[in-house]
Design an enzyme around this catalytic site. Structure first.
Site, PDB file in Angstrom:
ATOM      1  N   HIS A 232       0.894  -1.016   0.222  1.00 10.59           N
ATOM      2  CA  HIS A 232       0.095  -0.006   0.065  1.00 10.59           C
ATOM      3  C   HIS A 232       0.802   1.139  -0.188  1.00 10.59           C
ATOM      4  O   HIS A 232       1.918   1.291   0.200  1.00 10.59           O
ATOM      5  CB  HIS A 232      -1.048   0.227   1.354  1.00 10.59           C
ATOM      6  CG  HIS A 232      -0.127   0.177   2.286  1.00 10.59           C
ATOM      7  ND1 HIS A 232       0.504  -0.930   3.169  1.00 10.59           N
ATOM      8  CD2 HIS A 232       0.288   1.220   3.413  1.00 10.59           C
ATOM      9  CE1 HIS A 232       1.299  -0.407   4.109  1.00 10.59           C
ATOM     10  NE2 HIS A 232       1.073   0.723   4.357  1.00 10.59           N
ATOM     11  N   ASP A 234       0.987   5.097   2.102  1.00  7.52           N
ATOM     12  CA  ASP A 234       0.155   5.947   3.084  1.00  7.52           C
ATOM     13  C   ASP A 234      -0.432   6.988   2.306  1.00  7.52           C
ATOM     14  O   ASP A 234      -0.038   7.434   1.333  1.00  7.52           O
ATOM     15  CB  ASP A 234       1.073   6.330   4.161  1.00  7.52           C
ATOM     16  CG  ASP A 234       1.724   4.966   4.771  1.00  7.52           C
ATOM     17  OD1 ASP A 234       1.158   3.834   4.780  1.00  7.52           O
ATOM     18  OD2 ASP A 234       2.899   5.198   5.542  1.00  7.52           O
ATOM     19  N   HIS A 292       4.685   0.293   0.049  1.00  8.43           N
ATOM     20  CA  HIS A 292       5.554  -0.703   0.695  1.00  8.43           C
ATOM     21  C   HIS A 292       4.575  -1.737   1.255  1.00  8.43           C
ATOM     22  O   HIS A 292       3.245  -1.568   1.090  1.00  8.43           O
ATOM     23  CB  HIS A 292       6.056   0.205   1.684  1.00  8.43           C
ATOM     24  CG  HIS A 292       5.048   0.873   2.793  1.00  8.43           C
ATOM     25  ND1 HIS A 292       4.676   2.199   2.121  1.00  8.43           N
ATOM     26  CD2 HIS A 292       4.516   0.922   3.709  1.00  8.43           C
ATOM     27  CE1 HIS A 292       3.379   2.908   2.853  1.00  8.43           C
ATOM     28  NE2 HIS A 292       3.690   2.102   3.860  1.00  8.43           N
ATOM     29  N   ARG A 302       6.962  -9.203  15.599  1.00 11.21           N
ATOM     30  CA  ARG A 302       7.573  -7.917  15.175  1.00 11.21           C
ATOM     31  C   ARG A 302       6.504  -6.896  15.690  1.00 11.21           C
ATOM     32  O   ARG A 302       5.126  -7.010  15.461  1.00 11.21           O
ATOM     33  CB  ARG A 302       7.567  -7.793  13.693  1.00 11.21           C
ATOM     34  CG  ARG A 302       8.144  -6.388  13.319  1.00 11.21           C
ATOM     35  CD  ARG A 302       8.360  -6.719  11.805  1.00 11.21           C
ATOM     36  NE  ARG A 302       9.040  -5.376  11.496  1.00 11.21           N
ATOM     37  CZ  ARG A 302       8.385  -4.547  11.021  1.00 11.21           C
ATOM     38  NH1 ARG A 302       6.982  -4.277  10.488  1.00 11.21           N
ATOM     39  NH2 ARG A 302       8.894  -3.271  10.397  1.00 11.21           N
TER      40      ARG A 302
HETATM   41  C1  LIG Z   1      -4.979   8.285   9.469  1.00 11.48           C
HETATM   42  C2  LIG Z   1      -5.124   6.946   9.025  1.00 11.48           C
HETATM   43  C3  LIG Z   1      -3.847   6.541   7.933  1.00 11.48           C
HETATM   44  C4  LIG Z   1      -4.422   5.064   7.595  1.00 11.48           C
HETATM   45  C5  LIG Z   1      -5.711   5.165   7.833  1.00 11.48           C
HETATM   46  C6  LIG Z   1      -6.045   5.777   9.063  1.00 11.48           C
HETATM   47  O1  LIG Z   1      -7.186   6.331   9.262  1.00 11.48           O
HETATM   48  C7  LIG Z   1      -5.712   5.046  10.208  1.00 11.48           C
HETATM   49  C8  LIG Z   1      -4.809   3.633   9.860  1.00 11.48           C
HETATM   50  C9  LIG Z   1      -3.754   4.204   8.851  1.00 11.48           C
HETATM   51  C10 LIG Z   1      -3.334   2.741   8.224  1.00 11.48           C
HETATM   52  C11 LIG Z   1      -2.351   1.984   9.044  1.00 11.48           C
HETATM   53  C12 LIG Z   1      -1.984   0.626   8.108  1.00 11.48           C
HETATM   54  C13 LIG Z   1      -2.018   0.898   6.588  1.00 11.48           C
HETATM   55  C14 LIG Z   1      -3.014   2.034   6.006  1.00 11.48           C
HETATM   56  C15 LIG Z   1      -2.847   2.206   4.470  1.00 11.48           C
HETATM   57  C16 LIG Z   1      -4.369   1.495   6.673  1.00 11.48           C
HETATM   58  O2  LIG Z   1      -4.947   0.574   5.972  1.00 11.48           O
HETATM   59  O3  LIG Z   1      -4.560   1.972   7.812  1.00 11.48           O
HETATM   60  C17 LIG Z   1      -2.897   3.237   6.889  1.00 11.48           C
HETATM   61  C18 LIG Z   1      -3.778   4.392   6.605  1.00 11.48           C
HETATM   62  C19 LIG Z   1      -3.525   5.313   5.505  1.00 11.48           C
HETATM   63  O4  LIG Z   1      -2.422   5.772   5.375  1.00 11.48           O
HETATM   64  O5  LIG Z   1      -4.367   5.662   4.754  1.00 11.48           O
HETATM   65  O1  LIG Z   2       5.286  -2.173  10.125  1.00  9.89           O
HETATM   66  C1  LIG Z   2       5.801  -1.334   9.579  1.00  9.89           C
HETATM   67  O2  LIG Z   2       7.206  -1.445   9.322  1.00  9.89           O
HETATM   68  C2  LIG Z   2       5.135  -0.420   8.563  1.00  9.89           C
HETATM   69  C3  LIG Z   2       3.552  -0.106   8.895  1.00  9.89           C
HETATM   70  C4  LIG Z   2       3.128   0.617   7.841  1.00  9.89           C
HETATM   71  O3  LIG Z   2       3.369   0.445   6.676  1.00  9.89           O
HETATM   72  C5  LIG Z   2       1.742   1.269   8.159  1.00  9.89           C
HETATM   73  O4  LIG Z   2       1.214   1.032   9.401  1.00  9.89           O
HETATM   74  O5  LIG Z   2       1.293   2.124   7.250  1.00  9.89           O
HETATM   75 FE   LIG Z   3       1.877   1.964   5.524  1.00 16.21          FE
END
Ligand SMILES: C=C1C[C@]23C[C@@]1(O)CC[C@H]2[C@@]12CCC[C@@](C)(C(=O)O1)[C@H]2[C@@H]3C(=O)O
Ligand SMILES: O=C(O)CCC(=O)C(=O)O
Ligand SMILES: [Fe+2]
Length: 381
Positions: A232, A234, A292, A302
């Site tokens: 994905h 961010d 990533h 982890r």
């Molecule tokens: C602020 C945020 C970024 C995130 C979506 C969220 O609302 C809360 C969780 C975040 C996260 C963490 C894991 C990867 C990710 C793509 C996801 O599904 O939840 C990220 C979100 C993001 O960057 O959009």
């Molecule tokens: O666990 C990690 O190293 C990365 C986590 C991550 O990519 C995320 O929370 O968006």
């Molecule tokens: Fe991420």
């Protein structure tokens, strides 16, 4: 343990909570066939072109290093950031202790459908058909105490200790985020006067919001079938990742010579910085958001902390005119909330389980030049 978990939690084929920590095998519900075919290369210092860039904030040439890394990788290891290593160690120990609690105690904070915060799999888990080998806890500075009271309703010593450590961490991280934003603007080539102008017009630094996502990747009996976190990007401006001593974060790199995953080395005291989609838009495509993923392993669990800097959910983000200059904006303006909807569409469009580069990403869909496009496949490099 309830037999029907909140819809956001990891489920087995019978719709019961699936306890990853106790699993003896990877069931089909958690098997990501075809996702382990690309080569994985080491990203350590001796890895030549595959060495993950390192930026030391104390270096007088840090801005140049940030520019290079942000343009070429969309990610870097950050050293000399000023967050005390001993605080990072306390944060990791506290989080490991929290994840080690019995499942029913963590389930008290379970995220329900439609919630942004709470305990459970990450947001993208709801866009894909398979489960990931991880659980997480999403929090903001504003709800930290209320969330931790769900886990420790007695507000006893564990609650007080963990809340104290996390508050200290959030304070340090916010200060670092503000300093890094300035460094990014310098790295874009903006003069002090232009930076002041950008801040006066957009209030970028002060208005960024913070979200924290604590990740737990239990040991996995068959890591070659599972994924800790599916590939994905961010969504926000940028993310700091604190990874424990256990590597697992992979950055995607296009060939030549071949498309591959680069494993980010575990460097004690360093933080990883990932650029997100909205920063690619803000910088008009100059700084790249990095694709990533996270893999798991058989021997060691982890944990990681992702600390996201995101613009206010309803504020439009557009390419900065100082970066666009005499050229054209490459992306349409949109808010973070809108970007989440586009991302969901992008996942739906390319079947979500496909590898990167095979479908239109959210950024492809927002690119102005692709508006009249026929939907053909896109490659970002
Ligand atoms: C602020 C945020 C970024 C995130 C979506 C969220 O609302 C809360 C969780 C975040 C996260 C963490 C894991 C990867 C990710 C793509 C996801 O599904 O939840 C990220 C979100 C993001 O960057 O959009
Ligand atoms: O666990 C990690 O190293 C990365 C986590 C991550 O990519 C995320 O929370 O968006
Ligand atoms: Fe991420």
């Amino acid at each position: 343990m309830p037999s029907t978990p909140p819809s956001q939690l990891n489920k087995d084929p019978h719709n019961r909570y699936f306890d990853l920590g106790a699993a003896r095998e990877v069931p089909d519900t958690h098997a990501w066939d075809g996702q382990h075919e690309l080569p994985v290369v080491d990203g350590g210092v001796g890895a030549g072109d595959d060495a993950v860039p390192v930026v030391d904030m104390r270096d007088p040439r840090a801005a140049e290093a940030v520019a290079r890394a942000s343009e070429q990788w969309g990610a870097f290891l950050l050293e000399g950031h000023g967050v005390p290593t001993e605080l990072l160690a306390r944060v990791e120990a506290g989080i490991a202790g929290m994840f080690a609690l019995p499942t029913p105690e963590k389930m008290r904070a379970a995220r329900h459908d439609g919630d942004l915060y709470g305990y459970g799999p990450p947001l993208i888990a709801s866009y894909v058909s398979k489960n990931m080998w991880s659980e997480g806890y999403t929090l903001t500075p504003a709800n930290l105490h209320a969330e931790f009271r769900k886990i420790w309703p007695d507000a006893g010593q564990h609650y007080r200790h963990f809340s104290g450590v996390m508050e200290e961490f959030l304070k340090e991280m916010r200060s670092l985020a503000n300093r890094l934003m300035e460094l990014f603007l310098v790295a874009l080539g903006l003069t002090a006067e232009q930076i002041a102008g950008v801040e006066a017009e957009h209030n970028l630094t002060e208005s960024m919001t913070e979200t924290m996502h604590l990740n737990w990747y239990p040991k996995c009996p068959d890591p070659t079938r599972a994924l800790g976190l599916k590939g994905h990007t961010d969504s926000g401006f940028f993310t700091f990742v604190l990874q424990s001593q256990v590597p697992g974060l992979h950055l995607f790199r296009h060939g030549p010579p071949v498309d591959r995953w680069v494993e980010v080395p575990a460097v004690p005291g360093a933080l990883i910085v990932n650029i997100g989609d909205l920063f690619q838009i803000l910088t008009n495509g100059r700084f790249r958001s990095v694709y990533h993923r996270v893999v798991v392993n058989r021997e060691r669990e982890r944990i990681s902390v992702a600390y996201f800097l995101i613009p206010p959910a309803d504020v439009k983000v557009a390419p900065l005119k100082e970066v666009v200059g005499g050229g054209k904006p490459a992306y349409r303006a949109l808010t973070w909330s809108e970007s989440i909807v586009v991302r969901k569409e992008a996942f739906a469009n390319h079947g979500a389980d496909l590898e990167f580069g095979k479908g239109r990403t959210a950024l492809d869909m927002l690119s102005i030049s692709s508006d009249e496009d026929d939907g053909a496949e896109h490659h970002r490099d």
